[in-house]
Design a protein around this motif. Structure first.
Motif, short mmCIF file in Angstrom:
data_model
loop_
_atom_site.label_atom_id
_atom_site.label_comp_id
_atom_site.label_asym_id
_atom_site.label_seq_id
_atom_site.Cartn_x
_atom_site.Cartn_y
_atom_site.Cartn_z
N PHE A 177 -1.02 3.61 12.50
CA PHE A 177 -1.90 4.75 12.70
C PHE A 177 -1.86 5.75 11.54
N VAL A 178 -0.97 5.55 10.58
CA VAL A 178 -0.73 6.53 9.53
C VAL A 178 -1.25 6.02 8.18
N HIS A 179 -2.04 6.85 7.51
CA HIS A 179 -2.63 6.45 6.23
C HIS A 179 -2.00 7.15 5.03
N MET A 227 0.84 -1.19 0.00
CA MET A 227 0.00 0.00 0.00
C MET A 227 0.88 1.25 0.00
N ASN A 228 0.73 2.10 -1.00
CA ASN A 228 1.52 3.32 -1.09
C ASN A 228 0.87 4.41 -0.24
N LYS A 229 1.60 4.88 0.76
CA LYS A 229 1.08 5.93 1.64
C LYS A 229 1.61 7.31 1.27
N VAL A 230 2.52 7.40 0.33
CA VAL A 230 3.19 8.65 0.03
C VAL A 230 2.46 9.40 -1.08
N GLY A 284 5.08 4.62 7.20
CA GLY A 284 4.38 5.54 8.08
C GLY A 284 4.86 5.53 9.52
N ASN A 285 5.94 4.80 9.82
CA ASN A 285 6.51 4.87 11.16
C ASN A 285 7.11 6.25 11.37
N GLU A 345 9.46 16.14 7.35
CA GLU A 345 10.58 16.84 6.72
C GLU A 345 11.51 15.89 5.98
N GLU A 346 11.50 14.63 6.40
CA GLU A 346 12.39 13.66 5.77
C GLU A 346 11.67 12.32 5.65
N LEU A 347 11.79 11.71 4.47
CA LEU A 347 11.18 10.40 4.21
C LEU A 347 12.28 9.42 3.86
#
Length: 231
Positions: free
Chosen positions: A210-212, A1-4, A164-165, A191-193
């Motif tokens: 917790f992050v979508h 699943m792409n969250k970006v 998403g961590n 700010e950073e991925l």
């Protein structure tokens, strides 16, 4: 699943609607999702209930949404830095659910943990307890507080991996982890991925469950509310 997602506007486009409850991380202007707030403003959605420690300042942070009259109700614990907030509230144009700061944090945490309500001593015998159940435990009185769940949560983190961590920067962590937990859909500005596996598991503050959605804002303004310098 792409969250970006490529930008904040795209990340919010199909999930924000009129009348929603939006939770926003930050404390003052520290750790606020600047790009996501601006995108929410530009989306034009109306009649929002905003859950946040405070409402930013005039013209920045959530203050932008007050200027455009997109917020109908604030659930907050501090309102002292925003003159437009004060004007709208005193004129009866803005609803306010004033909540003790620790209670607000726990209401968000409990909502994210699936706990519908909890008892606290904070506010017993004050206006905070009016209309709420008060119960005695071990000879002490406690007021029942309902938890909070948001339709959409907007969060700011220093760093995320693509799962998403999240890692927060010192005090910019503030309300953000609880806000992330409390959202039915949580969108995070970082700010950073980095790639999955590049974060030390022991350093992760909020797990990716917790992050979508994630957007990168590598150069946020990070405005300071009150700057005091020598002459």
């Amino acid at each position: 699943m792409n969250k970006v997602y490529p930008d904040a506007a795209t990340a919010l486009k199909d999930i924000v609607k009129d009348g929603q409850t939006i939770a926003v991380g930050g404390f003052g202007l520290c750790g606020i999702p600047e790009a996501l707030i601006a995108a929410l403003r530009d989306s034009g959605v109306q009649n929002l209930t905003a859950i946040s420690n405070n409402a930013g300042v005039d013209g920045f942070g959530l203050g932008q949404l007050l200027s455009t009259r997109q917020i109908k109700k604030m659930i907050a614990s501090y309102v002292g830095e925003n003159k437009e907030f004060e004007r709208q509230y005193l004129a009866g144009e803005l609803e306010l659910e004033f909540t003790p700061q620790g209670t607000l944090a726990e209401k968000l945490r409990a909502g994210g943990a699936g706990i519908p309500a909890f008892f606290t001593k904070t506010g017993v015998g004050t206006l905070v307890a009016e209309g709420k159940e008060v119960r005695e435990f071990d000879g002490q009185r406690y007021v029942m507080e309902r938890s909070l769940v948001a339709d959409v949560s907007l969060v700011k983190a220093q760093k995320a991996d693509k799962a998403g961590n999240l890692v927060f920067n010192k005090t910019a962590r503030n309300f953000n982890p609880n806000v992330a937990m409390a959202g039915k859909v949580t969108v995070v500005e970082v700010e950073e991925l980095v790639e999955v596996g590049q974060l030390d598991p022991d350093q992760i503050h909020t797990p990716g469950i917790f992050v979508h959605r994630i957007v990168v804002n590598a150069t946020p303004e990070k405005r300071i509310e009150q700057r005091t310098v020598r002459a």
